[in-house]
Every structure is written in C-alpha cells, then in structure tokens.
Write a protein that holds these residues in place. Structure first.
Motif, PDB file in Angstrom:
ATOM      1  N   ARG A   1       0.806  -1.216   0.000  1.00 49.12           N
ATOM      2  CA  ARG A   1       0.000   0.000   0.000  1.00 49.12           C
ATOM      3  C   ARG A   1       0.843   1.270   0.000  1.00 49.12           C
ATOM      4  NH1 ARG A   1       0.051   2.348   4.893  1.00 49.12           N
ATOM      5  NH2 ARG A   1       0.748   1.131   6.689  1.00 49.12           N
ATOM      6  N   GLN A   2       2.086   1.195   0.457  1.00 44.69           N
ATOM      7  CA  GLN A   2       2.924   2.397   0.480  1.00 44.69           C
ATOM      8  C   GLN A   2       3.188   2.937  -0.925  1.00 44.69           C
ATOM      9  OE1 GLN A   2       3.680  -0.436   2.048  1.00 44.69           O
ATOM     10  NE2 GLN A   2       3.869   0.020   4.235  1.00 44.69           N
ATOM     11  N   TYR A   3       3.182   2.049  -1.925  1.00 44.79           N
ATOM     12  CA  TYR A   3       3.572   2.440  -3.279  1.00 44.79           C
ATOM     13  C   TYR A   3       2.386   2.590  -4.229  1.00 44.79           C
ATOM     14  CZ  TYR A   3       7.473   0.059  -1.001  1.00 44.79           C
ATOM     15  OH  TYR A   3       8.401  -0.368  -0.082  1.00 44.79           O
ATOM     16  N   LEU A   4       1.295   1.921  -3.950  1.00 40.74           N
ATOM     17  CA  LEU A   4       0.167   1.861  -4.878  1.00 40.74           C
ATOM     18  C   LEU A   4      -0.348   3.217  -5.357  1.00 40.74           C
ATOM     19  CD1 LEU A   4      -2.080  -1.075  -3.616  1.00 40.74           C
ATOM     20  CD2 LEU A   4      -1.014  -0.833  -5.859  1.00 40.74           C
ATOM     21  N   PRO A   5      -0.490   4.239  -4.497  1.00 36.23           N
ATOM     22  CA  PRO A   5      -1.058   5.499  -4.970  1.00 36.23           C
ATOM     23  C   PRO A   5      -0.196   6.228  -5.998  1.00 36.23           C
ATOM     24  CG  PRO A   5      -1.129   5.361  -2.569  1.00 36.23           C
ATOM     25  CD  PRO A   5      -0.226   4.271  -3.048  1.00 36.23           C
ATOM     26  N   HIS A   6       1.045   5.807  -6.162  1.00 37.52           N
ATOM     27  CA  HIS A   6       1.998   6.581  -6.953  1.00 37.52           C
ATOM     28  C   HIS A   6       2.347   5.936  -8.294  1.00 37.52           C
ATOM     29  CE1 HIS A   6       2.490   8.863  -3.242  1.00 37.52           C
ATOM     30  NE2 HIS A   6       2.598   7.699  -2.627  1.00 37.52           N
ATOM     31  N   PHE A   7       1.792   4.771  -8.562  1.00 36.03           N
ATOM     32  CA  PHE A   7       2.058   4.069  -9.815  1.00 36.03           C
ATOM     33  C   PHE A   7       0.733   3.587 -10.413  1.00 36.03           C
ATOM     34  CE2 PHE A   7       5.926   3.631  -7.328  1.00 36.03           C
ATOM     35  CZ  PHE A   7       6.942   3.831  -8.256  1.00 36.03           C
ATOM     36  N   THR A   8       0.659   3.608 -11.734  1.00 34.58           N
ATOM     37  CA  THR A   8      -0.552   3.135 -12.406  1.00 34.58           C
ATOM     38  C   THR A   8      -0.354   1.787 -13.095  1.00 34.58           C
ATOM     39  OG1 THR A   8       0.033   4.365 -14.412  1.00 34.58           O
ATOM     40  CG2 THR A   8      -1.387   5.476 -12.801  1.00 34.58           C
TER      41      THR A   8
END
Length: 213
Positions: free
Chosen positions: A173-180
C-alpha cells in the motif's frame, strides 16, 4: 527480507550487527533480529533480473548479503549499479566475503529517507528497495507520502521500482497510490525452519514491480 526490524538510526548510531553461520544457515543479524538469510538467493536474483529488464543504470537501497547487488552488477546489460547502505558494518562484512567486486558496482553510505531527495531527477532506470526498517517506519503514512513521489521523480520514464518480495499476495500500500502500472511475479520459496520474518517457511513469494509511465 519480508518484515525488517531495524529502525532508521539518529546520527551515527549503529545497532549490533553480525553474520551468523551455523547448521548450514547464513543469517545477517541487525539489532538481534534476522535481517536477511541466504535462502533468499533465488528470490533476490529473480527481483534483480526483473529490474534489469528496464534499463542499464540502477540504484539499490539496502545491501544486506549483497545477493541482488552482485546479480545486478554482473548482468550484461548493466552499465552502473549504486547501492545505498545505512550501516558501515554491513558493508564491511559484505566486502570481507566478496573480494574483487564488479567494476559496475559502487556502494554508498547513507540514509535513504534523506538521500532520495538529493538524487537527480530521471537519473536511473530502476530501483531495488530492500532496507531494514522498523515496523513503525512502515506504518508512517506521512513519511511514505513524502518519499515515494521522490522515487518516481528519480526514475526515468519506463523505469521500474522493485521492493523486496512478499510471502502474502498483497500489493504494498505504500507504493500503490503513486504508480498506475505494475507486474507481479510468483515464485516458490523454502525458508529455513528458523526463519521468523516470513508467513510460513514454504509456499509462494510475490515479487512486485511498479512501473513509471
């Protein structure tokens, strides 16, 4: 390393660090906790090989036993590979066990949460992320909201960010908002009977690769 346990130290503090080799097992211990073990080799190599599909200039956070560092540095596509390690003793132990390092490999000392803000924009093709961190750091959402955009900034377009493997089929979850865009590669693993940082000592591990559009 699935559940790292060492917090970011202040100043030059360094916890007790030792390389333990007994009963056919190899463990890097940091602060009395298992930070990394040699059984991880095939998973670390798989993550390194995946990273190398995305370019030729790479950066790695966390040296550990150096399994992925050497794999990336020795890949024929690699032009440069820099590894950031927080603890000097980890680097000393690695160099003691691995004389004659590849010319593509450079090891730096520093704290990722400071260094990432200093790296030039679009300067590397891929980042492998495997530091030893306390659980409180992983749960600091504000820290990751500040930090992960910097990871994206440092990556070149089409570049890859590969964190350490997970033994639970959950995207981090730490990375999910920043990659598509992302890839997940499943690999079987068998840990030591004494391994304390995985969800079970055998099963499937998941290597996650987050891609910069």
């Amino acid at each position: 390393m699935e559940n790292p346990t060492t917090s970011v130290p202040s100043g030059t503090d360094q916890p007790p660090i030792e390389l333990i080799e007994q009963n056919g097992e190899v463990t890097l211990s940091i602060g009395g906790e298992q930070a990394m073990q040699a059984w991880e080799r095939d998973l670390m190599w798989a993550g390194a090989d995946l990273l190398c599909e995305y370019g030729r200039d790479f950066y790695e956070v966390g040296l550990g036993l150096g399994l992925s560092a050497l794999r990336i540095a020795r890949n024929p596509v690699t032009r440069s590979h820099r590894v950031l390690e927080l603890f000097p003793e980890v680097e000393r132990l690695f160099r003691e066990r691995n004389p004659g390092l590849p010319g593509t490999l450079r090891i730096e000392q520093g704290d990722f949460f400071r260094r990432i803000f200093e790296l030039p924009s679009e300067s590397v093709d891929g980042i492998l992320f495997d530091p030893a961190l306390d659980m409180a750091v992983w749960e600091d959402d504000a820290l990751w909201l500040r930090t992960v955009p910097e990871v994206v900034r440092v990556l070149r377009p089409g570049g890859a960010f590969v964190p350490f493997f997970s033994t639970k089929p959950e995207l981090r979850r730490q990375y999910l908002p920043h990659f598509t865009e992302m890839r997940v590669v499943r690999r079987p693993y068998t840990a030591y009977d004494t391994t304390a940082y995985t969800y079970g000592t055998a099963g499937d591990a998941y290597i996650q690769c987050f891609l910069k559009s």
